[in-house]
Design an enzyme around this catalytic site. Sequence first.
Site, PDB file in Angstrom:
ATOM      1  N   ASN A   7      17.046  20.752  36.222  1.00  0.00           N
ATOM      2  CA  ASN A   7      17.618  21.869  36.973  1.00  0.00           C
ATOM      3  C   ASN A   7      18.604  22.587  36.052  1.00  0.00           C
ATOM      4  O   ASN A   7      19.714  22.101  35.825  1.00  0.00           O
ATOM      5  CB  ASN A   7      18.321  21.312  38.226  1.00  0.00           C
ATOM      6  CG  ASN A   7      18.930  22.406  39.083  1.00  0.00           C
ATOM      7  OD1 ASN A   7      18.853  23.592  38.747  1.00  0.00           O
ATOM      8  ND2 ASN A   7      19.544  22.008  40.177  1.00  0.00           N
ATOM      9  N   ARG A  91      13.323  22.935  38.656  1.00  0.00           N
ATOM     10  CA  ARG A  91      13.785  23.758  39.776  1.00  0.00           C
ATOM     11  C   ARG A  91      13.893  25.192  39.282  1.00  0.00           C
ATOM     12  O   ARG A  91      14.594  25.464  38.300  1.00  0.00           O
ATOM     13  CB  ARG A  91      15.150  23.273  40.262  1.00  0.00           C
ATOM     14  CG  ARG A  91      15.658  24.093  41.407  1.00  0.00           C
ATOM     15  CD  ARG A  91      16.980  23.613  41.917  1.00  0.00           C
ATOM     16  NE  ARG A  91      17.312  24.322  43.132  1.00  0.00           N
ATOM     17  CZ  ARG A  91      18.412  24.097  43.817  1.00  0.00           C
ATOM     18  NH1 ARG A  91      19.259  23.194  43.430  1.00  0.00           N
ATOM     19  NH2 ARG A  91      18.657  24.777  44.917  1.00  0.00           N
ATOM     20  N   HIS A 180      17.148  27.449  48.908  1.00  0.00           N
ATOM     21  CA  HIS A 180      17.219  26.033  49.304  1.00  0.00           C
ATOM     22  C   HIS A 180      15.870  25.560  49.846  1.00  0.00           C
ATOM     23  O   HIS A 180      15.811  24.624  50.646  1.00  0.00           O
ATOM     24  CB  HIS A 180      18.262  25.776  50.428  1.00  0.00           C
ATOM     25  CG  HIS A 180      19.675  26.029  50.048  1.00  0.00           C
ATOM     26  ND1 HIS A 180      20.548  26.688  50.884  1.00  0.00           N
ATOM     27  CD2 HIS A 180      20.381  25.706  48.942  1.00  0.00           C
ATOM     28  CE1 HIS A 180      21.734  26.764  50.295  1.00  0.00           C
ATOM     29  NE2 HIS A 180      21.655  26.189  49.113  1.00  0.00           N
ATOM     30  N   ARG A 241      31.116  32.472  49.765  1.00  0.00           N
ATOM     31  CA  ARG A 241      30.309  33.655  50.098  1.00  0.00           C
ATOM     32  C   ARG A 241      30.541  34.088  51.539  1.00  0.00           C
ATOM     33  O   ARG A 241      30.659  33.244  52.440  1.00  0.00           O
ATOM     34  CB  ARG A 241      28.812  33.363  49.913  1.00  0.00           C
ATOM     35  CG  ARG A 241      28.424  33.067  48.493  1.00  0.00           C
ATOM     36  CD  ARG A 241      26.907  32.998  48.367  1.00  0.00           C
ATOM     37  NE  ARG A 241      26.532  32.327  47.134  1.00  0.00           N
ATOM     38  CZ  ARG A 241      25.773  31.234  47.059  1.00  0.00           C
ATOM     39  NH1 ARG A 241      25.268  30.688  48.152  1.00  0.00           N
ATOM     40  NH2 ARG A 241      25.500  30.695  45.902  1.00  0.00           N
ATOM     41  N   GLU A 385      16.665  17.025  46.816  1.00  0.00           N
ATOM     42  CA  GLU A 385      15.851  18.076  46.194  1.00  0.00           C
ATOM     43  C   GLU A 385      15.159  17.574  44.940  1.00  0.00           C
ATOM     44  O   GLU A 385      14.013  17.937  44.666  1.00  0.00           O
ATOM     45  CB  GLU A 385      16.741  19.290  45.876  1.00  0.00           C
ATOM     46  CG  GLU A 385      17.165  20.007  47.150  1.00  0.00           C
ATOM     47  CD  GLU A 385      18.321  20.973  46.946  1.00  0.00           C
ATOM     48  OE1 GLU A 385      19.464  20.498  46.777  1.00  0.00           O
ATOM     49  OE2 GLU A 385      18.090  22.188  46.965  1.00  0.00           O
TER      50      GLU A 385
END
Length: 398
Positions: A7, A91, A180, A241, A385
Site C-alpha cells: 500500500n 492497493r 474504502h 474532513r 483490507e
Amino acid sequence: MKILVINCGSSSLKYQLFDMTSETVMAKGICERIGIQGSALTHKPSGKDSCVVEKDMPDHKVAVQMVLDMLVDPVHGVIADVKEISAVGHRVLHAAQKYIESIVVNEDVKATVRECFDFGPLHNPANLIGIEACEHAMPGVKNVAVFDTAFHQTMPEKAYMYAIPYEYYEKYGIRKYGFHGTSHAFVSKKAIEVAGLDKDNSKVIVCHIGNGGSCSAVLNGKCVDTSMGLTPLEGLIMGTRSGDIDPAAVQFIANKEGKDINEMVEILNKKSGILGISGVSSDFRDVTKASKEGNHRAEVALEAFAYRVAKYVGSYVAAMNGVDAIVFTAGVGENDAPMRARICKYFTYLGITIDEEANDKFRGVEGTISTPDSKVKVMVIPTNEELKIAQETLELVK
Ligand code: ADP
C-alpha cells in the site's frame, strides 16, 4: 502460497506478507519518509522481534528492494528466497469507471491508473510507482491492482450522478465513485456470514468510521450507495474532513478570507471535521476526553459526527427499503463503544435495541452488540483490507 500486499502513499509504503494456506501474516511493516530526509523501515516479523532500519530511501524502488531484503534477512526475515513470493497485491485508490473488480496488472491497467492521477493526485502516482518498483524487483511475478473504488461500481446511475450539467460527467467523469471499497466489500461479506443472512436477499449497511469515514448500502452483496464521492471529501464528518457542506458556504468563506478554491479544498480536507468543530484534535480519543472535561465544542463535534452517521444510515434504510444488519468497522467503529452508543440511540425507530454490556465488551474484536430481540442486527466487524487484497490477489493468480 505467499502473497505480498503493498500500500503505497506519497511518502510511505506499508506491506504485509501473507501465508495464504492459513491466511496468516508472516511479517508486516512500513517504510516512512520516502524521498524525505530521515527515512526508515519498521519491520515486524511474526514471532520475532521488530526492528527499525534508518536508511536513505530516495524513492519507492529503493523502498521495495529494502522490504524484499528484509523479508529474506537471515535474522529478521521470514522467507529464504524472494522467489517464494507468488504474487503482489497493490492497493490502488482510483480506477474511475474502468474496473469493477481487481485485475492482474498489464500495460492497460497501468495506463488507467495513470489516467486517474487527477482523481487521486496523492495516491495514484504513488500506487503506480509501487507497481513498477515491484515489476523491476521481481520480474515475472504477477502484480494485482485492487482498487478502492471497484466495489462501489455497482451503484446505479441515480446514486452516483451529481445533479450538475451532464456535460461534466461526459467530459470529465464527474460523479460519485466512493472509497474504502476493499473494506466495505470485506466487512459486508463477513456480516452476511456472521448474521446468517441469505446473500441474495440481504440488506447490510456498513459504517467504516476511522480517521476517514464512509457508509455504504449493500443490497444482496452489491454496493448500491456510498457516502464518499468523486473524492473522499464527501459524506460523513471525519477526523479532518468536513464531509457534506453547502458549496456556496465555501464560496462565501473564500470571498471573505481572500482564499482561492485550492486553499478552500485544503481547509475542507485538512482543517475541518472533528478537528475543525472541536478545535482540540482530529483524534476521537482526545476529543472524547475534552468533552468529558466539559469542552462544549468537543461535545458538539462528537454529537454532530454521530448525527451525520445516523442520517446516512437512515437514508440507506430508505434506499434499500429496509435493513437486516448494521455494521461498525475501522478505528472508531471497532473501538469506540461510547460513539457506537451515541449513533445507535438514533435507531430506536428501526426497532433496534443495543445490549450495553456487549457494546462495551467488543472493542477491536468481532461481536454482535444488539439484543437477541432487536429487529436489526448491529455488529462490530474488524476490517482487514490487507487480507482482502491478498485474497483477491490469490483468486486471480492461482
Ligand atoms: P484511518 O485508517 O482512516 O487513518 P483508522 O481506521 O485507523 O483511521 O482510525 C483511526 C481513528 O480511530 C483515530 O483517529 C482514533 O480517533 C480512533 N480510535 C482508535 N482507537 C480508538 C479507541 N480505543 N477509542 C476511541 N477511538 C479510537
